[in-house]
Design an enzyme around this catalytic site. Structure first.
Site, PDB file in Angstrom:
ATOM      1  N   CYS A 418      -1.941  -1.852  -2.435  1.00  0.00           N
ATOM      2  CA  CYS A 418      -0.549  -2.279  -2.356  1.00  0.00           C
ATOM      3  C   CYS A 418      -0.389  -3.791  -2.532  1.00  0.00           C
ATOM      4  O   CYS A 418       0.596  -4.247  -3.119  1.00  0.00           O
ATOM      5  CB  CYS A 418       0.079  -1.817  -1.072  1.00  0.00           C
ATOM      6  SG  CYS A 418      -0.798  -2.344   0.393  1.00  0.00           S
ATOM      7  N   HIS A 462       0.638  -2.345   5.017  1.00  0.00           N
ATOM      8  CA  HIS A 462       1.240  -2.246   3.692  1.00  0.00           C
ATOM      9  C   HIS A 462       1.800  -3.601   3.301  1.00  0.00           C
ATOM     10  O   HIS A 462       2.100  -4.438   4.142  1.00  0.00           O
ATOM     11  CB  HIS A 462       2.357  -1.190   3.731  1.00  0.00           C
ATOM     12  CG  HIS A 462       2.846  -0.782   2.387  1.00  0.00           C
ATOM     13  ND1 HIS A 462       2.007  -0.369   1.386  1.00  0.00           N
ATOM     14  CD2 HIS A 462       4.104  -0.713   1.871  1.00  0.00           C
ATOM     15  CE1 HIS A 462       2.715  -0.066   0.319  1.00  0.00           C
ATOM     16  NE2 HIS A 462       4.000  -0.276   0.573  1.00  0.00           N
ATOM     17  N   ASP A 478       9.524  -1.568  -3.438  1.00  0.00           N
ATOM     18  CA  ASP A 478       8.112  -1.284  -3.188  1.00  0.00           C
ATOM     19  C   ASP A 478       7.464  -0.787  -4.460  1.00  0.00           C
ATOM     20  O   ASP A 478       7.584   0.388  -4.820  1.00  0.00           O
ATOM     21  CB  ASP A 478       7.965  -0.249  -2.069  1.00  0.00           C
ATOM     22  CG  ASP A 478       6.515  -0.093  -1.648  1.00  0.00           C
ATOM     23  OD1 ASP A 478       5.639  -0.702  -2.305  1.00  0.00           O
ATOM     24  OD2 ASP A 478       6.256   0.629  -0.668  1.00  0.00           O
TER      25      ASP A 478
END
Lengths: 690, 330
Positions: A418, A462, A478
């Site tokens: 991520c 994250h 995201d």
């Protein structure tokens, strides 16, 4: 105090000491354990008569060396760990020279204190259970030391200690609930040696992936109302605005705010930036595990939060010091608020910063696409679609990247976690002139099916991005969701497959799809959760809430009344168990009647001695009070037949009835004259004749 | 460090007050059952140290804001409080009986027998029994059982020896609190005079103290002389031998046929004090008792007819012990 010790006290004191040291052993340096072992063995050999006590010089040398060693090891004597080491060494040396009752006492008290210190390091249920067990053992050692009778074996002190401690539990609970939770009286050296866990202040490629290899708990969150769906659960921690081509870190303003918060500034340096209410207010409580970092995790825009916490200009929540032990905080947050609808020029500039000369291909692509898109929104959409459609792979083990890390990633490797996507996405936006930044925190969380709270683990760490759009303020994007939607919908475990927690085959979270294990894990976590909420985080606020629920209103008089009332009740129960209020042996009707007659005789001056058989007693009554003899002898015979004979059912009934009525009429008086006795006799006679 | 006299006086008067208070609170009785009225309880030195430990734990709990340390501190506080009841219970329902002591001679130790019996169906462990102000001896009373102890007390003077208060204490089970009581078990025993080291009993006589001798001490074959020892009655000095220029000799009464003898107050030396005269009489009684003779005792205000045997000896010794106005045995 200088009394000699019974020989068996030695074994008990060593037992107590080892119980106290037990859980510290893993934390203590090897030489401390060596000192303990040597002292124990030496003292044992002295006990056997094989060796002699160390001389004064040897003892002094040992003490001096130990202190020096502790000082060298920690460079301090006042932290928690050096204190424990000092206590352990001192107790071991005390055990070595133990002769008197005072030495024994010192060791036992140190053992108690070591148990308390252990509770400062570890607060989980198994450790607390061990502490309780150790307390039982140390108390048993005290009992054994004062026992005059060596009989009964080593279990007897345990039995007595256990009984006493169980009786003490109500008093403990009462004091625990009532004792005021006041602020620390003086500042103490905090146990800062603990590892920092969770996201750090900077983010480089690979950082979040490393976190994802840990199955440790980050925090638990309980929502007052509905739990937001997984795709909405972005727990914001840090906001990173400065990029040097490889590493992201907080902007200058955020760094300054953090400094101020840690210095204990009572007011924020800047007014929290404005927001437009969105109306989706949610109240929740978070129990954050100790992570030795000062920032907290929140969902949405915090409208209201606990005293002592600080809101930064980038909407992150900060504690006034690193969280060294589990912290509970409540937040009222607006999940739909628009953040910072007006972006100042200075701020805009800092959120557009890019390292000059790096990642030229990304910059070129951004310029081209932005021009083609026509609007920021459409540009962002195109970038996300690109991530989704191209062959980007979501993986925990991406290849290394070169100097132009974003270019390498976007146009070369295309394998990343991520942080790679967040970083590349933000760079693409900034290059297109859209203010953007990276946000680090946790995403998702697992629901406990029984209690409804969320468990957020380290592997839920994250990184995502926020872009500032006119009128809309900061909007969350995201890019990972574009690449691996299952990461957001059902968690990192499903998104990674076999890669998930590959490094820790024993982590129970790895096997969360095994039904029984999952059930056990959630049950256990429920327990841990209640333990944390009700016991470990019972603070002044909860105390007030609980007491006002119990007492109506919290006033000193009522609290004292509660304390005294319940305390007296608890002690009364203990006293009842100690003094004779044992269940009375059940007597049958015949025995009760016979004993009534005996009691009347006693009042009249003839007492039945303990253990005197009924017929023997009747014979004595006949000698001493011939006037009573007749009726009492008959009554005694009946009773003896009932009690020791084997009457059949009919006889039993008949005899019992006869005995009871005879006793009812049996009213002996103190011996005055024969006339009264005669009267009794006559009454018996008249009854006997039809 | 010397205490100032005033402080010492204050200490004495405080102690006297305390003793008077205890005497009022726990009157003398042969048998006492321990209960609320006569058991006192107070933390020991260890107990105060334990309270200090609790305080340290509490401060640790406050400063580290650790609820578990609080819990431990409160658990131990509860233990202390519950300990009060247990320490009390260990002493309560104990029946203490003073069985008195056998008579002894002055200078010996009287052994007072104290019986501890369980009257409450429980074990009484770690007891310390001794005279008030002295080290005690350990005792242990089993469930429904009893233990008999002998407490020794030096008897320095003849007469009645009154036993001091018996202190029964126990710090069991934790050693943090001590329950104790101080009982006057109304125990006393007769202390006979210490027998004189020398001086023979008078010769057997038939009534008066000037009875004729059975042998002529003048005859050469008479062997009943021996050298004079201090304490011998002057009446028995053989003046004839002295007149012959020999050593001072007295009659050896063992040479005489034994019949009933009288041990008289008036036979003891004049000029010595009452106690040494009693000591002499005591010696005579023991001597005749050892010989199995028959003897009578004549003291001012008290006469024992001649007899022999243990009962006579005991009576005689008791009379000597209580001579001079001490009340007779109850």
């Amino acid at each position: 105090m200088s009394a000699q010790l019974p020989r068996r006290a030695l074994a008990w004191s060593l037992f107590a000491l080892l119980l106290g040291i037990g859980p510290h052993a893993a934390r203590l340096p090897a030489w401390v354990l060596l000192v303990v072992a040597v002292a124990t063995v030496w003292r044992h050999r002295v006990h056997q008569g094989a060796w002699s006590f160390p001389g004064r010089a040897v003892r002094a040398l040992l003490v001096l060396m130990s202190f020096l060693a502790v000082g060298l090891q920690w460079r301090a004597l006042n932290g928690l760990e050096p204190t424990v080491a000092l206590l352990v060494v001192a107790a071991a040396l005390k055990a070595l020279e133990m002769r008197s009752a005072r030495d024994f006492l010192v060791i036992v008290f140190v053992a108690y204190f070591l148990i308390a210190c252990q509770l400062l390091f570890e607060q989980e249920i198994p450790y607390a259970a061990y502490a309780l067990f150790a307390t039982f053992g140390v108390t048993a050692a005290m009992v054994a030391r004062h026992q005059g009778d060596p009989g009964g074996g080593w279990l007897r002190p345990f039995a007595i200690a256990t009984r006493m401690l169980l009786q003490a539990v109500p008093i403990m609970l009462l004091l625990f609930v009532v004792f005021p939770r006041i602020a620390p009286l003086w500042s103490i050296p905090q146990n800062t040696g603990g590892a920092r866990t969770g996201p750090s202040e900077t983010m480089s490629p690979g950082d979040v992936a490393r976190l994802s290899a840990s199955s440790e708990l980050a925090f638990r969150a309980t929502f007052d109302a509905a739990v937001p769906p997984a795709r909405e659960r972005y727990w914001r921690g840090l906001v990173l605005s400065e990029f040097d081509g490889r590493q992201w870190r907080q902007g200058a303003l955020s760094r300054m705010e953090s400094e101020l918060a840690l210095q204990g500034a009572t007011r924020p340096a800047l007014r929290p930036t404005s927001h437009v209410p969105g109306g989706a207010v949610s109240a929740y409580e978070i129990i954050l595990e100790a992570n030795n970092q000062p920032w907290l995790y929140v969902l949405g825009y915090p409208l209201a939060f606990d005293e002592g916490l600080r809101l930064g200009s980038d909407y992150r929540l900060m504690n006034s010091r690193p969280v060294v032990q589990r912290l509970r905080y409540r937040v009222n947050a607006d999940l739909a608020a628009r953040l910072e609808p007006e972006l100042g020029a200075l701020r805009r500039q800092s959120e557009l910063q890019l390292p000059p000369g790096l990642n030229p291909r990304a910059a070129a692509l951004a310029g081209e696409w932005r021009a083609a898109a026509g609007s920021d929104e459409r540009y962002i959409e195109r970038v996300l679609r690109w991530f989704h459609e191209e062959d980007f792979v979501y993986t925990m083990s991406p290849p290394l990247l070169g100097r132009d890390s974003v270019d390498d990633f976007l146009f070369g490797a295309r394998r990343g976690f991520c942080e790679h996507y967040a970083s590349a996405f933000t760079v693409l936006l900034r290059a297109a002139g859209i203010p953007a930044r990276v946000v680090v925190g946790y995403q998702g969380g697992e629901r406990n099916p029984w209690q409804g709270y969320l468990l957020v683990h380290q592997f839920d760490a994250h990184a995502w991005a926020e872009a500032w759009l006119p009128q809309r303020g900061w909007v969350r994007f995201d890019p990972t969701a574009a690449v691996a939607p299952e990461r957001i919908e059902s968690g990192v475990g499903d998104a990674l497959g076999a890669e998930f927690l590959a490094g820790s085959p024993l982590a129970i979270e790895r096997y969360r799809n095994v039904r029984l294990l999952g059930w056990l894990r959630m049950r256990w976590d429920t327990l841990t959760y209640h333990w944390a909420r009700a016991v470990l985080n019972y603070d002044a606020e909860r105390q007030t809430a609980l007491l006002s629920r119990l007492l109506g209103a919290v006033s000193p008089a009522r609290v004292v009344a509660l304390l005294l009332g319940c305390g007296a009740l608890a002690l009364l129960l203990v006293a009842a168990s100690l003094f004779g209020m044992r269940p009375v042996r059940r007597r049958d009707a015949a025995t009760a009647a016979y004993l009534r007659a005996c009691a009347r005789l006693a009042a009249a001056g003839i007492e039945r001695t303990r253990g005197e058989a009924p017929l023997a007693f009747a014979a004595r009554v006949e000698r001493e009070r011939p006037d009573l003899a007749r009726c009492f002898s008959a009554l005694s015979r009946d009773y003896a037949r009932l009690a020791y004979g084997a009457p059949d059912a009919a006889e039993l009934q008949h005899l019992t009835r006869a005995l009871r009525s005879a006793v009812r009429r049996f009213r002996p008086r103190p011996q005055v004259g024969l006339a009264i006795g005669a009267g009794v006799r006559r009454r018996f006679h008249t009854r006997g004749t039809p | 460090m010397r205490q100032p006299a005033q402080l010492r006086r204050l200490g004495h008067s405080v102690r006297a007050l305390r003793e008077a208070w205890i005497a009022r609170r726990i009157p003398a009785a042969r048998e006492v059952r321990l209960d609320r009225g006569n058991i006192f309880i107070f933390p020991t030195g260890s107990g105060f140290a334990f309270l200090a430990l609790l305080l340290a734990l509490l401060l640790t709990g406050i400063n580290y804001e650790s609820n578990l340390v609080f819990a431990l501190a409160f658990l131990l506080a509860g233990l202390f409080v519950v300990g009060v009841l247990h320490t009390y219970a260990n002493l309560a329902q104990l029946r203490v009986t003073g069985a008195g002591a056998e008579a002894v001679f002055a200078g010996a130790e009287a052994g007072f027998v104290v019986q501890l019996a369980d009257a409450g169906r429980r074990v009484h462990d770690g007891l310390l029994v001794g005279w008030e102000g002295n080290e005690g001896q350990g005792a242990h009373v089993p469930h429904d059982g009893a233990q008999t102890l002998t407490l020794f007390l030096r008897a320095s003077h003849r007469g009645w020896l009154r036993a001091p208060r018996v202190r029964i204490a126990s710090a069991y089970p934790l050693g943090l609190l001590r329950a104790w009581t101080s009982l006057d078990l109304a125990q006393r025993c007769v202390v006979y005079p210490r027998p004189a080291t020398a001086g023979d009993a008078p010769l057997a006589s038939r009534g008066g103290d000037e009875g004729p001798l059975t042998h002529d001490p003048g005859s050469e074959d008479f062997a009943g002389f021996r050298d004079y020892r201090s304490g011998d009655p002057l009446r028995h000095v053989v003046w004839k031998t002295l007149a012959r220029g020999q050593r001072l000799q007295t009659l050896d009464q063992r040479a005489f046929a034994d019949r009933s003898r009288w041990l008289r107050w008036s036979d003891t030396e004049w000029g010595t004090d009452v106690e040494s005269r009693l000591a002499l009489l005591c010696r005579w009684v023991l001597e005749l008792q050892a010989q199995g003779s028959e003897y009578g005792l004549e003291l001012p205000g008290c006469t024992l007819q001649p007899a022999s045997g243990d009962a006579q000896c005991e009576q005689a010794l008791t009379a000597l012990a209580l001579f001079g106005g001490q009340e007779p045995p109850a």
